[in-house]
Scaffold this active site. Structure first.
Site, PDB file in Angstrom:
ATOM      1  N   SER A  33       0.861  -1.185   0.000  1.00  0.00           N
ATOM      2  CA  SER A  33       0.000   0.000   0.000  1.00  0.00           C
ATOM      3  C   SER A  33       0.891   1.226   0.000  1.00  0.00           C
ATOM      4  O   SER A  33       1.780   1.357   0.860  1.00  0.00           O
ATOM      5  CB  SER A  33      -0.906   0.003   1.239  1.00  0.00           C
ATOM      6  OG  SER A  33      -1.849   1.046   1.164  1.00  0.00           O
ATOM      7  N   GLU A  34       0.693   2.131  -0.959  1.00  0.00           N
ATOM      8  CA  GLU A  34       1.654   3.217  -1.142  1.00  0.00           C
ATOM      9  C   GLU A  34       1.698   4.211   0.004  1.00  0.00           C
ATOM     10  O   GLU A  34       2.611   5.023   0.095  1.00  0.00           O
ATOM     11  CB  GLU A  34       1.448   3.947  -2.467  1.00  0.00           C
ATOM     12  CG  GLU A  34       0.140   4.673  -2.624  1.00  0.00           C
ATOM     13  CD  GLU A  34      -0.869   3.883  -3.436  1.00  0.00           C
ATOM     14  OE1 GLU A  34      -1.648   4.506  -4.158  1.00  0.00           O
ATOM     15  OE2 GLU A  34      -0.891   2.637  -3.322  1.00  0.00           O
TER      16      GLU A  34
END
Length: 254
Positions: free
Chosen positions: A46-47
């Site tokens: 997840s960025e």
């Protein structure tokens, strides 16, 4: 579960391999882990700063863990948190094997426009530009049309997220890969004819050398016809850009 989004997600899941590091966009792509074949274990990144993203278990919601879309999420026991800078170093460094994201438009050259409609408010671009350039494989997972309006085009008309980065497009109608010759149809949903798929696609489709025929995801839905005006190309033996009434197809749960 027999709906259009799960149908698309189930087909995307077949593209993922055991051990892949994968980034999933918000919305439809988050359904992909629900359809992974047995024995396929992914590392979901997840960025906003962690790896080990897992679906929420009922009763274990926590406001302290959210995905990049701001939605509550879970983290695996062997997951890890890190800074946003480190997260984007992973993305920009080419360590993400696959990114799966939706789009407003995609064209035959692999250009993608998925973050902005001129004149509309937007919260920000997020990590889309970095992801589509940094990931080794880019899969667009989306419905084939927007209420009958083409989304798969000869050339994007909305502001581009990136140029020539899309590898594969998966919709409820079929699977298309971007090639130097154009968009090649690899598989099609037998609920539709090839002519119907072409009518719903502005870009001219070619049949891929590795065309495998009908796709089977294990998720079923029934198509629903909607009358819409679309531009039909010469593949259908009509004058190019003819404005004609054709059947454009959406889906509903069976």
């Amino acid at each position: 579960m027999g709906d259009i989004k799960n149908f698309i997600a189930a087909r995307v899941a077949k593209e993922l391999k055991d051990g892949d590091v994968v980034n999933l966009g918000i919305g439809l792509p988050t359904l992909v882990p629900n359809h992974l074949p047995e024995g396929v274990d992914l590392t979901l990144q997840s960025e906003n700063g962690f790896v080990g993203l897992v679906p929420l278990e009922e009763g274990k919601e926590s406001p302290h863990v959210v995905n990049a879309g701001g939605v509550m999420a879970g983290i695996a026991d062997d997951g890890a948190f890190f800074s946003s800078a480190d997260s984007f170093a992973i993305i920009r460094g080419g360590h993400v094997d696959v990114t799966v994201l939706g789009s407003l438009q995609v064209d035959e050259k692999g250009n993608i426009a998925n973050y902005k409609i001129p004149g509309k408010m937007l919260p920000g671009m997020g990590g889309a530009m970095d992801l589509v350039v940094g990931a080794r494989k880019v899969i667009v997972a989306m419905e084939h049309t927007n209420k009958g309006k083409h989304k798969i085009l000869k050339e994007c008309t909305l502001p581009l997220t990136a140029k020539s980065q899309v590898n594969l497009i998966v919709t409820e109608m079929g699977v298309m890969k971007v090639t130097p010759e154009g968009l090649a149809l690899v598989e099609y949903n037998p609920e539709y004819t090839i002519e119907e798929i072409q009518a719903a696609t502005e870009a001219e489709l070619i049949i891929a050398d590795d065309f495998t025929g009908a796709l089977d995801t294990g998720v079923q839905f029934t198509k629903v016809g909607i009358k819409a005006k679309v531009l039909v190309n010469t593949e259908l033996n009509l004058d190019q850009n003819s404005d004609v009434e054709v059947l454009v197809l959406n889906a509903e749960t069976r």
